[in-house]
Design a protein around this motif. Structure first.
Motif, PDB file in Angstrom:
ATOM      1  N   MET A  39       0.699  -1.227  -0.081  1.00 32.85           N
ATOM      2  CA  MET A  39      -0.043  -0.057   0.153  1.00 32.85           C
ATOM      3  C   MET A  39       0.831   1.155  -0.129  1.00 32.85           C
ATOM      4  O   MET A  39       0.623   2.346  -0.657  1.00 32.85           O
ATOM      5  N   ASN A  83       1.859   1.644  -3.395  1.00 34.05           N
ATOM      6  CA  ASN A  83       0.730   1.879  -4.548  1.00 34.05           C
ATOM      7  C   ASN A  83       0.389   3.460  -4.069  1.00 34.05           C
ATOM      8  O   ASN A  83       0.345   4.420  -4.934  1.00 34.05           O
ATOM      9  N   ILE A  84       0.541   4.047  -2.816  1.00 29.75           N
ATOM     10  CA  ILE A  84       0.263   5.478  -2.683  1.00 29.75           C
ATOM     11  C   ILE A  84       1.296   6.285  -3.122  1.00 29.75           C
ATOM     12  O   ILE A  84       1.241   7.273  -3.608  1.00 29.75           O
ATOM     13  N   GLY A 126      -0.693   8.049  -6.007  1.00 26.98           N
ATOM     14  CA  GLY A 126      -1.370   9.054  -5.147  1.00 26.98           C
ATOM     15  C   GLY A 126      -2.493   8.480  -4.525  1.00 26.98           C
ATOM     16  O   GLY A 126      -3.052   7.459  -4.629  1.00 26.98           O
ATOM     17  N   VAL A 127      -2.846   9.281  -3.335  1.00 28.55           N
ATOM     18  CA  VAL A 127      -3.943   8.875  -2.497  1.00 28.55           C
ATOM     19  C   VAL A 127      -5.286   8.955  -3.338  1.00 28.55           C
ATOM     20  O   VAL A 127      -5.922   7.919  -3.180  1.00 28.55           O
ATOM     21  N   THR A 128      -5.510   9.635  -4.306  1.00 23.74           N
ATOM     22  CA  THR A 128      -6.649   9.755  -4.932  1.00 23.74           C
ATOM     23  C   THR A 128      -7.045   8.438  -5.938  1.00 23.74           C
ATOM     24  O   THR A 128      -8.014   8.092  -5.575  1.00 23.74           O
ATOM     25  N   THR A 163      -5.292   5.447  -5.632  1.00 23.61           N
ATOM     26  CA  THR A 163      -5.357   4.410  -4.704  1.00 23.61           C
ATOM     27  C   THR A 163      -6.554   4.211  -4.038  1.00 23.61           C
ATOM     28  O   THR A 163      -7.315   3.015  -4.109  1.00 23.61           O
ATOM     29  N   SER A 164      -7.121   5.261  -3.559  1.00 22.65           N
ATOM     30  CA  SER A 164      -8.625   5.094  -3.072  1.00 22.65           C
ATOM     31  C   SER A 164      -9.607   4.760  -3.993  1.00 22.65           C
ATOM     32  O   SER A 164     -10.605   4.246  -3.559  1.00 22.65           O
ATOM     33  N   LYS A 166     -11.133  -1.999  -4.669  1.00 22.85           N
ATOM     34  CA  LYS A 166     -11.197  -1.517  -3.341  1.00 22.85           C
ATOM     35  C   LYS A 166     -12.442  -2.203  -2.621  1.00 22.85           C
ATOM     36  O   LYS A 166     -13.567  -2.402  -3.064  1.00 22.85           O
TER      37      LYS A 166
END
Length: 57
Positions: free
Chosen positions: A25, A28-29, A33-35, A37-38, A43
């Motif tokens: 993770m 991946n982040i 980036g956070v966007t 990945t989320s 998910k």
């Protein structure tokens, strides 16, 4: 195999799996980036992506 040795092996396996997931993770982040990945396709075990995968032509 005795119970203490078995318990230690199980605990070690779970701990190492958790560390592997954490490293994955973090990478991946760092890359996406956070966007992104989320919003990843898998998910929360997304049912929609699984249905798309098994859909027949």
């Amino acid at each position: 195999m005795n119970v203490k040795k078995t318990a230690l092996i199980v605990f070690s396996a779970i701990t190492l799996n958790g560390i592997n997931l954490m490293i994955t993770m973090i990478v991946n982040i760092g890359v996406l980036g956070v966007t992104l990945t989320s919003r990843s396709a898998f998910k929360h075990g997304s049912k929609h992506s699984i249905r798309r995968f098994f859909r027949t032509a």
